[in-house]
Write an enzyme that holds these catalytic residues in place. Structure first.
Site, mmCIF file in Angstrom:
data_model
loop_
_atom_site.group_PDB
_atom_site.id
_atom_site.type_symbol
_atom_site.label_atom_id
_atom_site.label_comp_id
_atom_site.label_asym_id
_atom_site.label_seq_id
_atom_site.Cartn_x
_atom_site.Cartn_y
_atom_site.Cartn_z
ATOM 1 C CG ASP A 1 38.840 66.041 21.027
ATOM 2 O OD1 ASP A 1 39.507 65.515 22.730
ATOM 3 O OD2 ASP A 1 38.656 64.932 20.499
ATOM 4 C CB SER B 1 37.382 60.625 12.285
ATOM 5 O OG SER B 1 37.340 61.470 12.181
ATOM 6 C CE LYS B 2 37.513 62.270 19.380
ATOM 7 N NZ LYS B 2 37.279 63.198 19.743
ATOM 8 N N GLY B 3 41.533 61.110 16.009
ATOM 9 C CA GLY B 3 43.702 61.116 15.795
ATOM 10 C C GLY B 3 43.812 61.244 17.260
#
Length: 1028
Positions: free
Chosen positions: A625, A569-571
């Site tokens: 991140d 996943s990534k935001g």
């Protein structure tokens, strides 16, 4: 003025009235000035002054604050304006301003219940110049009063005055208990004016603000019959709110006689306004109460998005606040998701060979251009503004699903009206929907086709309908919130653009940002990234590519996570161009808005239950991140405060005090990346100390600093946020290591330690001549493309930072010299997506050994996964004792040994994948970039297939695999049975499947024989039986 000239009386708002004992003397002086100036006829002066002082009803603060000469100027200005308006047949207009170093005063004519749409907007000016920038160190308070009389006989308007003053706090820097002491954190003027009851009220509001992320909103009815609305929030957590609130209560036909904005040195702002209805024959006490309640609810929505391009339609009453915010939301949605490629693009995709990387990248570039040039932000906005009636219909369609939640599509109009009238939380005023039932989806499609005049308009309006249809859950109607969040069904994403459909998609919109979260598996992990923009042009580019970048990063993460139980996943959080300094505020709002959708509301009036079309619980796992490494503690503690049962595992990369394993402290990401460097050196029998290296991402970053500390090469160039550092003889290792240990950029490098051929060019430099005679026009441009410069040649290129797609089909040729020889022999892609796939393949075709990000950069996710495993395995007490830094600053011995286990896991997994890729490339001749993807797909697909087998039910095999898959120190502490009992079953099964799948593929490659898996499993079952 002296204190003897003031006297006090209590007004109904709980403040002492401003009573000026020197008013009569002040008045006499004004008359004298007017007589002397002669601008007003002598016979009219007394009447004008008497009207101004006695009839107009200005608050005495005005006369306290302003010198007689200034008041004389104002009287003259109003007199002249009235003469001019009578002559021209126009309404009188008053706009006066006085500014001083620490104070200001503004006056304008104001019609009760009507927002100002032209001329000077003093409230917006006060927001921008005073309130939006207020912090404890420099804050401004505001008092605003409406005159009791009218400006003139010809205009049914009062004068609105605003008095702005810099705060003087009793305790400018409160600590400990003083933070919650209203008498310590208040401004001295406020304390002098506030009654005990107001101090108690504000003290309660301030205390609640300090424990919440969003606004605190309360109201009461004053003895005068006015309704007092008090709103508290954290300073700088919204912008333009003071002026937006005026538009809100005007929309509900109310006006304010007095308003106060108070600041507190603990970082809280409180707005108080006394509201009354603009009376009409239809006004009733019940409707007034309803309007006040509606204002309170919508003040929370307005807090999220105070100002939008639809604001004038809200001011004039054409759109409600909900319609305005909905319009802003779908405007953003359409910018990112409007399918604008057309049938011709689809045909081109079918014709071109999907395995031809060059063709794929050309298509990607074409897609970007089509999406950029076909529908601009401005065009989409223009279409929405022209079709405002359709916008209202689409909002009603959205509201029907997510707020009204009707039992069936056939619900009668009478029942709908009844529900609306009985529910004060309703999205539109009851009157707005009384006449018609919201249109169905099909009816809206027909109406869009009928009303729009061209295909572009129709496409935009259909995109809004797509938004409505695919929102599964939203906090839009949550009574308190700090940003808007939407859980979307990703089915609307066109397969031609996004070939692999995500499992889940979130859209989050706040005043300072917009953001996404994409995941490819139910249990998934990935970082949250802050995207900053150096200027408006960079913001425009970032805005256009935000979702595509998020999707690509999540997809890469999914492939990278092949060794661990969680999917990828990534935001992303894109800061607004005016909010580049508000990263933490944006992150706070992003997380809190996401939690609104993950947690079931249990506090009526604060956090209610939401309409849930998803129908199942979800848990998200966040990690650090770019730009968020220091925010993980807050997110974990905030989840705990909000009652999330998963708070310990909600974020990784936390501080050691909370049991986190910081990636940068232990070089977790670098341990994976560097294994590929060591693997190349080992396979080719190289001497690392003789190898040269270019590194993007400097000594201030996680990956960059640890790459410097862990390597033993001859680094010739480092590029970071501050500029370029270069030395063809090798940058002084001792000095570079000093910066890495201090986490400082290369701007702090001691340039005396460079050779005569070395240089440092910073981004703010201009007209710099390099040792070789080259003139650098500006440092920023030089920095941005230095990796393409011929000086950047080296044996190794290890990108440890940089923007995605820094090297693509358009600039890959710059990595080759005039003879066609690549400037790098070996590339290990530490930074995510630094190269496009086509660029990688061009380099590999030229003989470069290249290992892509999805393989090399996976140490961090492995560390995060094992951090979560510990959180799931231990009780809260055990976790605090074994995984958290103790009060004396020491780390438990278990923690240190567990971290060592994590590091070994990372290095072993990286080494296994390196050997597999190296051997498979030699065996098949395929590029490693292709094999990396094939290997990831093979592991992910095999892991998915294993979920449907009964291998887990083989208890002996299960125990053997879990014994091998789990960290030895954890098993020693708890024992296998305890871990199997405490960790959720689906998580255990994911560990089981990930271990088998990854070990099988690493051992047998991406194209094993049909008997290979049988052989692989036979070895394990035999071993399991023997152990049993």
């Amino acid at each position: 003025m002296t204190t003897s000239e003031f006297s006090a009386a209590i007004n109904h708002s709980g403040y002492t009235d401003n009573v000026y004992s020197g008013k009569q003397e002040h008045r006499v002086q004004v008359c004298g000035i007017l007589e002397k100036e002669g601008e007003i006829p002598s016979h009219a002066i007394e009447g004008e002054v008497a009207w101004f002082y006695d009839v107009l009803g200005l608050d005495d603060m005005y006369f306290m604050r302003e010198e007689p000469s200034t008041v004389a100027e104002h009287i003259t200005a109003i007199y002249g304006s009235e003469l001019s308006s009578n002559k021209m047949g126009k309404s009188i207009s008053v706009s006066l301003a006085t500014r001083h170093e620490n104070s200001a005063m503004f006056i304008h004519n104001s019609t009760p219940g009507i927002s100002k749409t032209d001329g000077d907007n003093f409230e917006k000016m006060i927001d921008t110049e005073y309130l939006d920038i207020s912090v404890a160190e420099k804050a401004y308070r505001v008092e605003s009063y409406r005159s009791r009389g009218k400006v003139s006989k010809s205009l049914d308007a009062s004068l609105r005055t605003y008095f702005v003053n810099a705060c003087e706090f009793v305790n400018p820097d409160p600590q400990g208990d003083a933070v919650n002491d209203i008498n310590q954190v208040s401004d001295r003027t406020f304390l002098a004016k506030a009654t005990p009851s107001v101090l108690d009220l504000y003290g309660s509001v301030v205390s609640k603000v300090l424990t919440r992320t969003g606004p605190v909103i309360v109201s009461d009815e004053l003895p005068s019959g006015e309704h007092r609305i008090v709103i508290g929030y954290r300073q700088r957590s919204t912008q333009g709110y003071f002026s937006a609130l005026s538009d809100l209560y005007h929309y509900y036909s109310m006006y304010s006689s007095r308003k106060y904005v108070e600041q507190f040195s603990n970082g809280v702002t409180v707005i108080s306004l006394s509201a009354s209805p603009v009376l009409s024959p239809a006004t009733s006490p019940t409707s007034i109460e309803d309007n006040v309640n509606q204002i309170k609810k919508e003040a929370s929505l307005l807090f999220c998005i105070p100002n939008t391009p639809f604001q004038n339609l809200f001011k004039t009453g054409e759109l409600s606040v909900q319609e305005t915010v909905y319009g802003y939301t779908v405007w953003i949605f359409a910018q990112h998701f409007l399918n604008r490629l057309g049938n011709e693009y689809a045909t081109l995709v079918e014709i071109l060979n999907p395995t031809d990387a060059t063709a794929v990248e050309v298509l990607a570039k074409l897609k970007k251009r089509l999406r950029q040039e076909t529908f601009t932000r401005e065009l989409i906005l223009d279409i929405l503004l022209r079709h405002r009636e359709l916008l209202k219909d689409l909002y009603a369609h959205f509201a029907q699903v997510h707020h009204i939640n009707t039992a069936s599509p056939t619900t009668s109009a009478k029942r709908l009206v009844s529900e609306l009238n009985n529910d004060l939380h309703v999205s539109l005023s009851a009157q707005r929907l009384q006449d018609t039932v919201p249109l169905s989806t099909e009816d809206l499609r027909v109406k869009i086709a009928r009303v729009t005049t061209n295909e572009h308009d129709a496409m935009v309006m259909r995109a809004l309908l797509d938004f409505n249809e695919n929102v599964l859950k939203t906090n839009f109607y949550q009574p308190t919130k700090v940003a808007l969040s939407f859980r979307m069904d990703p089915s609307f994403l066109p397969a031609i653009e996004y070939p692999v459909k995500p499992y889940g998609l979130f859209l989050v919109i706040g005043n300072e940002f917009r953001g996404f979260h994409v995941r490819f598996q139910d249990v998934a992990r990935g970082g949250i990234r802050i995207v900053r923009s150096r200027n408006a042009e960079a913001f425009s580019i970032n805005q256009r590519t935000l979702f595509d970048e998020n999707y690509s990063l999540a997809s890469t993460q999914h492939r990278k996570n092949k060794d661990i139980p969680e999917g990828g996943s990534k935001g992303t959080i894109l800061l607004g161009i005016e909010s580049q300094d508000k990263a933490f505020i944006a992150f706070e709002k992003y997380v809190d808005a996401m939690l609104d959708l993950l947690l079931v509301g249990q506090s009526p009036g604060i956090k209610n239950r939401l309409v849930d079309r998803l129908g199942r619980d979800e848990i998200l796992f966040f990690g650090p991140d770019e730009g968020t490494a220091g925010y993980m503690d807050w997110a974990s503690q905030h989840a705990r405060k909000r009652g999330a049962p998963f708070w310990k595992a909600f974020t990784t990369g936390k501080s050691q005090t909370l049991g986190g394993i910081p990636h940068d402290t232990y070089g977790m990401t670098t341990r994976s990346v560097h294994q590929y460097v060591l693997g190349i050196i080992r396979q080719l029998n190289l001497d690392e100390s003789a190898c040269t290296k270019l590194q993007t991402g400097g000594p201030d970053g996680d990956l960059g600093s640890n790459e410097i500390k862990i390597s033993n090469d001859r680094t010739t160039a480092v590029v970071d946020g501050s500029g370029v550092l270069y030395d063809p003889h090798g940058i002084n290792r001792e000095e570079l290591t000093r910066l890495a240990l201090a986490r400082q950029m290369i701007q702090h490098f001691d340039t005396s330690k460079l050779s005569p051929e070395g240089f440092r060019v910073l981004v703010d430099d201009f007209q710099v001549t390099l040792p070789n005679g080259t003139l650098v026009q500006d440092g920023l441009s030089f920095r941005n493309v230095f990796h393409l410069n011929k000086l950047a040649a080296a044996d190794f290129f290890v990108p440890c930072g940089g923007r995605p797609e820094s090297i693509d089909i358009n600039n890959i040729g710059l990595l080759f010299d005039a003879e066609g020889t690549p400037r790098f022999k070996y590339v290990v892609e530490g930074a995510n997506l630094f190269f496009t796939q086509d660029a990688r393949l061009r380099l590999e075709k030229a003989g470069v050994h290249l290992f892509k990000d999805a393989s090399a950069n996976k140490g961090g996710v492995t560390s995060s996964s094992l951090e979560v495993l510990a959180a799931l395995s231990f009780t809260d007490a055990e976790f605090g004792r074994l995984m958290c830094k103790q009060a004396d600053g020491t780390l438990p011995s278990f923690y240190q040994e567990y971290v060592s286990d994590v590091q070994k896991f990372i290095e072993a997994n990286a080494a296994r994948e390196f050997e597999c890729l190296w051997n498979e490339s030699k065996r098949t001749g395929k590029p490693k970039s292709i094999l990396s993807d094939e290997l990831s797909v093979a592991i992910v697909e095999l892991r998915k297939s294993l979920e449907s087998t009964d291998l887990w039910n083989n208890i002996a095999l299960r125990r053997l695999i879990m014994q091998e898959a789990l960290p030895a120190r954890l098993l020693k502490e708890l024992g296998l049975d305890t871990v199997l009992e405490r960790v959720p079953l689906n998580y255990l099964k994911a560990i089981f499947g990930a271990y088998l799948a990854s070990h099988f593929v690493y051992e047998y490659g991406t194209d094993p024989s049909q008997f290979s898996f049988f052989e692989f499993m036979s070895k394990h079952t035999t071993k399991a039986e023997a152990a049993n």
